[in-house]
Scaffold this active site. Structure first.
Site, mmCIF file in Angstrom:
data_model
loop_
_atom_site.group_PDB
_atom_site.id
_atom_site.type_symbol
_atom_site.label_atom_id
_atom_site.label_comp_id
_atom_site.label_asym_id
_atom_site.label_seq_id
_atom_site.Cartn_x
_atom_site.Cartn_y
_atom_site.Cartn_z
ATOM 1 N N ASN A 1 119.800 -28.284 42.241
ATOM 2 C CA ASN A 1 119.926 -28.422 40.792
ATOM 3 C C ASN A 1 118.728 -29.098 40.141
ATOM 4 O O ASN A 1 118.500 -28.920 38.954
ATOM 5 C CB ASN A 1 121.216 -29.179 40.438
ATOM 6 C CG ASN A 1 121.455 -30.385 41.306
ATOM 7 O OD1 ASN A 1 121.377 -30.325 42.532
ATOM 8 N ND2 ASN A 1 121.731 -31.507 40.691
ATOM 9 N N THR B 1 148.915 -26.220 37.026
ATOM 10 C CA THR B 1 149.006 -24.997 36.218
ATOM 11 C C THR B 1 147.603 -24.414 36.034
ATOM 12 O O THR B 1 146.674 -25.126 35.648
ATOM 13 C CB THR B 1 149.630 -25.320 34.851
ATOM 14 O OG1 THR B 1 150.913 -25.898 35.084
ATOM 15 C CG2 THR B 1 149.780 -24.069 34.001
ATOM 16 N N CYS C 1 124.116 -35.453 35.829
ATOM 17 C CA CYS C 1 124.965 -36.584 36.246
ATOM 18 C C CYS C 1 124.177 -37.884 36.285
ATOM 19 O O CYS C 1 124.725 -38.950 36.068
ATOM 20 C CB CYS C 1 125.525 -36.399 37.653
ATOM 21 S SG CYS C 1 125.966 -34.767 38.060
ATOM 22 N N GLN D 1 124.461 -23.779 41.164
ATOM 23 C CA GLN D 1 123.246 -23.427 40.417
ATOM 24 C C GLN D 1 122.790 -22.004 40.717
ATOM 25 O O GLN D 1 122.049 -21.414 39.941
ATOM 26 C CB GLN D 1 122.105 -24.405 40.733
ATOM 27 C CG GLN D 1 122.337 -25.813 40.207
ATOM 28 C CD GLN D 1 122.343 -25.891 38.680
ATOM 29 O OE1 GLN D 1 121.841 -25.018 37.978
ATOM 30 N NE2 GLN D 1 122.922 -26.959 38.155
ATOM 31 N N GLY E 1 132.889 -26.992 39.517
ATOM 32 C CA GLY E 1 132.112 -27.087 40.753
ATOM 33 C C GLY E 1 132.452 -28.327 41.564
ATOM 34 O O GLY E 1 132.554 -28.279 42.791
ATOM 35 N N THR E 2 132.642 -29.445 40.878
ATOM 36 C CA THR E 2 132.942 -30.690 41.597
ATOM 37 C C THR E 2 134.234 -30.538 42.397
ATOM 38 O O THR E 2 134.301 -30.899 43.581
ATOM 39 C CB THR E 2 133.073 -31.858 40.590
ATOM 40 O OG1 THR E 2 131.821 -31.993 39.917
ATOM 41 C CG2 THR E 2 133.444 -33.152 41.273
#
Ligand code: PLP
Length: 377
Positions: free
Chosen positions: A149, A235, A321, A177, A69-70
Site C-alpha cells: 500500500n 446481518t 492508517c 491494493q 479488508g481489515t
C-alpha cells in the site's frame, strides 16, 4: 482539488451507487428473513456472491462477505491459523498491512504461535528464498500481500504460492491494493485465500470479502447467528455486496492499464527531474500502475503534504492508517531507508480519470512545496 490518494480510498462510482440504491431503499429486507422482502434481499446477495466468485474463478460458496479488508485479513489469518491443526507457526513479511501483522501478533500473544517475519529487498520485494528458508514442518500459514500500500511493490505471489504448495501450507494474500489491477483468479495465482476491500475500487467503505478455498478450514472470528455459512456472523450488507460485485466487474472490464502506467511513468520521471534530490521508493517496474511514491530528503513528508494541500493537491505520506504519526514508516525502514529519509515520504496514487494536466500541475506545485519546506528547515 486534484485527488491523488486513491490508495487511501476512492469515490463511489455512479454505476455502483445505482446498483446499490434499490437495496438501500425499497428492497431493504434482511436476507435471513423468510418473507418476500427477505427473500428478494437474499436473491440479490447470492447474485452478488456469484458475480464476485466469477471474478476470482471460484465457487460462490468460496466467497465470504466481510466489513472490509481489515476484517477479511483478520478472518484469513486468525481463521486459517486457528482451524489448521498442523502447528503454530506463521510466515509473513515486514511490509504487510497492520491488519495482517497485528492479527499475527494476536495469535502470538494469545495462542502461543511463533511468527517469522521475512524481510524485503531495497525495492520492498520479498525474496522467495527467504520464505523457503523460513518454512518449518509446523508452519500453518504463509500470508504475504499481493501489492504494497505504501510503495506499490508487486510481490512475486505466483512463486511464493508455488513454494507454499510444495510445502502443503495454506497461502493467503492481502490483495486490498491489488484488486481491480491484477488478475486475482485463485487458480492463476495458485493461492488459497485472498482478502479484498470495496472502497479501494469505487464501492463504498464497509464492504469487503475473503475469497477462500472451500476445502480450507476456517475458524470464524465473529460469532453469532451463523450467516455466511457460519464463517462470518452478522446481518449481511446486501447493498454493499451488490456494490462490490459491480465495482469488481467494472474494474476488470477496463481494457488495459498500459496508458495509466505510462502516465505514471512520465509523472515519476518529471518528479525526479524537477525536484532536486527526489528518490523514488519501491520498484520502478514491478509496481501497481497507479502508484508513485517518493522521499524528498531535507523535508518532512507531513510539511510537504500540507504545502501541497494548500495548493489544492491531496495525497498522503504513505498509509492512511499511519497518517499524522511522527514515526517513520516501518515499510520504508524494512526496505533499508534511513529513518530521517523515511520521514520525508510522499505517496501519489492515481486513477483512470487522472489527467496529464493534473500531473503536470502537481509536479510544479510539488517543486515549490519542497523548496519552501527546505528553505524553512
Ligand atoms: N490491507 C491493505 C494492503 C490496505 O491498504 C488496507 C487499507 O488501506 C487494508 C488492508 C484495510 O482495508 P479496509 O480499509 O477495508 O479495512
Amino acid at each position: 482539488m486534484i485527488y491523488l490518494d486513491h490508495a487511501a480510498t476512492t469515490p463511489v462510482r455512479r454505476e455502483v451507487l445505482e446498483a446499490m440504491w434499490p437495496y438501500l431503499t425499497g428492497e431493504f429486507g434482511n436476507p435471513s428473513s423468510t418473507h418476500e422482502l427477505g427473500r428478494s434481499a437474499s436473491v440479490a446477495l447470492e447474485d452478488a456472491r456469484a458475480r464476485v466468485a466469477a471474478v476470482f474463478g471460484v465457487r460462490a460458496a468460496e466467497v465470504t462477505f466481510t466489513s472490509g479488508g481489515t476484517e477479511a485479513d483478520n478472518l484469513a489469518v486468525k481463521g486459517i491459523a486457528l482451524a489448521t491443526p498442523r502447528g503454530r507457526h506463521i510466515v509473513t513479511s515486514a511490509v504487510e498491512h497492520p491488519a495482517v501483522l497485528e492479527s499475527c501478533d494476536y495469535l502470538r500473544r494469545l495462542h502461543g504461535f511463533e511468527v517469522t517475519v521475512v524481510g524485503v529487498d531495497g525495492e520492498g520485494l520479498v525474496r522467495p528464498a527467504d520464505v523457503a528458508s523460513a518454512l518449518r514442518p509446523d508452519t500453518t500459514l504463509i500470508t504475504i500481500m499481493t501489492a504494497n500500500n505504501e510503495v506499490g511493490a508487486l510481490q512475486p505471489i505466483a512463486a511464493l504460492a508455488a513454494l507454499a504448495k510444495e510445502h502443503s501450507t495454506p497461502f493467503h494474500t492481502d490483495a486490498v491494493q491489488a484488486v481491480g489491477w491484477i488478475d486475482l483468479r485463485l487458480d492463476a495465482l495458485g493461492v488459497d485465500a485472498v482478502s479484498i476491500s470495496g472502497h479501494k475500487l469505487g464501492a463504498p467503505k464497509g464492504i469487503g470479502a475473503l475469497i477462500s478455498r472451500g476445502r480450507l478450514p476456517l475458524e470464524p472470528v465473529l460469532s453469532g447467528g451463523g450467516q455466511e455459512r457460519g464463517r462470518r456472523s452478522g446481518t449481511q450488507n446486501v447493498a454493499g455486496a451488490v456494490g462490490l460485485a459491480t465495482a469488481l466487474e467494472l474494474a476488470y472490464a477496463r481494457k488495459s492499464d498500459t496508458e495509466l502506467a505510462a502516465l505514471r511513468d512520465e509523472f515519476i520521471a518529471d518528479v525526479l527531474a524537477a525536484v532536486p534530490g527526489a528518490l523514488l521508493t519501491g520498484p520502478r517496474e514491478r509496481r501497481l500502475p497507479a502508484s508513485a511514491s517518493f522521499c524528498f530528503p531535507g523535508t518532512s513528508g507531513e510539511s510537504v503534504l500540507l504545502g501541497l494541500e494548500a495548493r489544492g493537491i491531496v495525497c498522503s505520506s504513505g498509509s492512511a492508517c499511519a497518517a499524522g504519526s511522527d514515526e517513520p514508516s516501518s515499510v520504508l525502514l524494512a526496505m533499508g531507508i534511513a529513518p530521517e529519509v523515511a520521514q520525508t515520504a510522499v505517496r501519489f496514487t492515481l486513477a483512470e480519470d487522472t489527467t496529464r494536466e493534473q500531473l503536470v500541475d502537481t509536479v510544479n506545485q510539488l517543486r515549490v512545496a519542497v523548496e519552501s519546506v527546505r528553505s524553512l528547515g
